[in-house]
Design a protein around this motif. Structure first.
Motif, PDB file in Angstrom:
ATOM      1  N   ARG A  33       0.814  -1.216   0.000  1.00 52.11           N
ATOM      2  CA  ARG A  33       0.000   0.000   0.000  1.00 52.11           C
ATOM      3  C   ARG A  33       0.851   1.271   0.000  1.00 52.11           C
ATOM      4  NH1 ARG A  33      -0.563  -2.071   5.193  1.00 52.11           N
ATOM      5  NH2 ARG A  33       0.144  -0.717   6.893  1.00 52.11           N
ATOM      6  N   ARG A  34       2.091   1.181   0.486  1.00 52.66           N
ATOM      7  CA  ARG A  34       2.954   2.367   0.474  1.00 52.66           C
ATOM      8  C   ARG A  34       3.185   2.847  -0.948  1.00 52.66           C
ATOM      9  NH1 ARG A  34       8.224   0.267   3.148  1.00 52.66           N
ATOM     10  NH2 ARG A  34       7.577  -1.525   1.883  1.00 52.66           N
ATOM     11  N   TYR A  35       3.434   1.919  -1.870  1.00 52.54           N
ATOM     12  CA  TYR A  35       3.704   2.285  -3.253  1.00 52.54           C
ATOM     13  C   TYR A  35       2.423   2.670  -3.978  1.00 52.54           C
ATOM     14  CZ  TYR A  35       8.074   0.051  -1.986  1.00 52.54           C
ATOM     15  OH  TYR A  35       9.237  -0.280  -1.344  1.00 52.54           O
ATOM     16  N   THR A  36       1.323   2.017  -3.641  1.00 55.09           N
ATOM     17  CA  THR A  36       0.037   2.380  -4.242  1.00 55.09           C
ATOM     18  C   THR A  36      -0.328   3.813  -3.883  1.00 55.09           C
ATOM     19  OG1 THR A  36      -0.717   0.086  -4.103  1.00 55.09           O
ATOM     20  CG2 THR A  36      -2.400   1.772  -4.385  1.00 55.09           C
ATOM     21  N   GLU A  37      -0.182   4.165  -2.611  1.00 53.81           N
ATOM     22  CA  GLU A  37      -0.500   5.519  -2.159  1.00 53.81           C
ATOM     23  C   GLU A  37       0.443   6.540  -2.780  1.00 53.81           C
ATOM     24  OE1 GLU A  37      -0.278   5.219   2.044  1.00 53.81           O
ATOM     25  OE2 GLU A  37      -2.148   4.062   2.228  1.00 53.81           O
ATOM     26  N   MET A  38       1.713   6.165  -2.940  1.00 55.67           N
ATOM     27  CA  MET A  38       2.686   7.077  -3.525  1.00 55.67           C
ATOM     28  C   MET A  38       2.353   7.381  -4.984  1.00 55.67           C
ATOM     29  SD  MET A  38       6.814   6.652  -3.489  1.00 55.67           S
ATOM     30  CE  MET A  38       6.709   6.273  -1.735  1.00 55.67           C
ATOM     31  N   MET A  39       1.971   6.356  -5.727  1.00 54.30           N
ATOM     32  CA  MET A  39       1.594   6.563  -7.129  1.00 54.30           C
ATOM     33  C   MET A  39       0.311   7.390  -7.228  1.00 54.30           C
ATOM     34  SD  MET A  39       3.821   5.142  -9.206  1.00 54.30           S
ATOM     35  CE  MET A  39       2.992   4.705 -10.739  1.00 54.30           C
ATOM     36  N   ALA A  40      -0.621   7.160  -6.295  1.00 49.12           N
ATOM     37  CA  ALA A  40      -1.883   7.896  -6.325  1.00 49.12           C
ATOM     38  C   ALA A  40      -1.678   9.374  -6.006  1.00 49.12           C
ATOM     39  CB  ALA A  40      -2.870   7.270  -5.341  1.00 49.12           C
ATOM     40  N   ARG A  41      -0.715   9.684  -5.139  1.00 51.80           N
ATOM     41  CA  ARG A  41      -0.466  11.073  -4.752  1.00 51.80           C
ATOM     42  C   ARG A  41       0.289  11.849  -5.819  1.00 51.80           C
ATOM     43  NH1 ARG A  41       0.997   8.781   0.337  1.00 51.80           N
ATOM     44  NH2 ARG A  41       3.197   9.085  -0.228  1.00 51.80           N
ATOM     45  N   ALA A  42       0.993  11.144  -6.701  1.00 51.47           N
ATOM     46  CA  ALA A  42       1.796  11.818  -7.727  1.00 51.47           C
ATOM     47  C   ALA A  42       0.881  12.482  -8.749  1.00 51.47           C
ATOM     48  CB  ALA A  42       2.718  10.817  -8.414  1.00 51.47           C
ATOM     49  N   ARG A  43       0.960  13.790  -8.845  1.00 55.81           N
ATOM     50  CA  ARG A  43       0.090  14.526  -9.764  1.00 55.81           C
ATOM     51  C   ARG A  43       0.618  14.523 -11.191  1.00 55.81           C
ATOM     52  NH1 ARG A  43      -1.380  19.914  -6.105  1.00 55.81           N
ATOM     53  NH2 ARG A  43      -2.369  18.760  -4.365  1.00 55.81           N
ATOM     54  N   SER A  44       1.921  14.364 -11.348  1.00 56.12           N
ATOM     55  CA  SER A  44       2.514  14.333 -12.679  1.00 56.12           C
ATOM     56  C   SER A  44       3.727  13.422 -12.682  1.00 56.12           C
ATOM     57  CB  SER A  44       2.924  15.746 -13.123  1.00 56.12           C
ATOM     58  OG  SER A  44       3.920  16.275 -12.265  1.00 56.12           O
TER      59      SER A  44
END
Length: 257
Positions: free
Chosen positions: A85-96
């Motif tokens: 979930r750490r990587y899933t959340e990180m990808m989701a937070r990336a706006r660009s």
């Protein structure tokens, strides 16, 4: 020269791992490659300038054994599950440019840490003489750490494999004395490798490498997030935390106010 080779190998390892992660669609692939990266650095360093059967060979063998074991364990543990979930959340937070952020902020950071932590091994590989008292002590510390790591991981694997333990907290075996016997063992492994390197002054100067690894294990590496999640989702985990040492093995407290 040796440190430069280690840095180049670390960057190559994480870059190849990033490519594999993209193909798999799982960026927690870096977790499985973490230990193997140290093993590759150690083998490359020994191949560049082999120094016989003293501290150089000992540091190389100990690092490879530890790294390969850890990578195999993490791969088996994560196999069949979902993305961390750490990587899933990180990808989701990336706006660009999420892929670029993942590579530079996670993978290259891992390469930098891998390189810096591996410096005791790199310096130990420059030694050609017989093992001294510090090196023998380092081997003993490494063995203690490796035992804690292997036994702790196996106890947790067996506990999770039993359906009757769903939602429960592992509180026996090594987990009775420390909430993270595997992390404690990991730290001992790297202090052991540092002692092997410390037979000579250049190796002794790499003490911050062992300090960094210990700090990451005791204070970083997702430990606070994991414990917060378990405290909220596992009945009895808060009591377990209050009774049990968070890192160094200690007798559990008999009562909790």
């Amino acid at each position: 020269m040796a440190a430069a080779v280690a840095l180049a190998v670390a960057i190559l390892v994480v870059t190849v791992t990033f490519g594999i992660a993209r193909l798999r669609g799982r960026y927690d692939t870096i977790d499985s490659a973490w230990g193997a990266g140290f093993a590759v650095i150690a083998l490359a360093g020994f191949a560049v300038e082999p120094r016989g059967f003293g501290g150089a060979l000992v540091a190389t063998v100990l690092t490879v054994v530890w790294g390969v074991r850890l990578s195999v364990h993490i791969h088996r543990r994560n196999h069949g599950g979902g993305e961390d979930r750490r990587y899933t959340e990180m990808m989701a937070r990336a706006r660009s440019r999420p892929l670029a952020r993942m590579y530079f902020r996670v993978y290259l950071t891992q390469a930098a840490v891998m390189w810096f932590v591996s410096l005791p091994v790199v310096l130990a590989q420059r030694q050609a003489d017989d093992l001294g008292v510090l090196a023998v002590l380092g081997i003993v510390v490494w063995c203690v750490g490796f035992a804690f790591e292997v036994v702790g991981d196996e106890q947790l694997r067996r506990f999770k494999a039993d359906p009757g333990n769903r939602g429960r907290v592992l509180q026996h075996g090594l987990w009775r004395y420390t909430r993270h016997p595997n992390y404690f063992g990991d730290a001992c492994v790297w202090w052991g490798l540092y002692l092997v390197a410390a037979q000579h002054l250049p190796g002794a100067a790499t003490v911050l490498s062992a300090v960094l690894m210990t700090w990451l294990l005791a204070r970083g590496s997702g430990k606070p997030i994991l414990e917060r999640h378990l405290s909220e989702s596992r009945p009895g985990y808060r009591d377990y935390v209050a009774r049990t040492s968070g890192f160094v093995p200690l007798p559990p407290k008999k009562s909790v106010a």
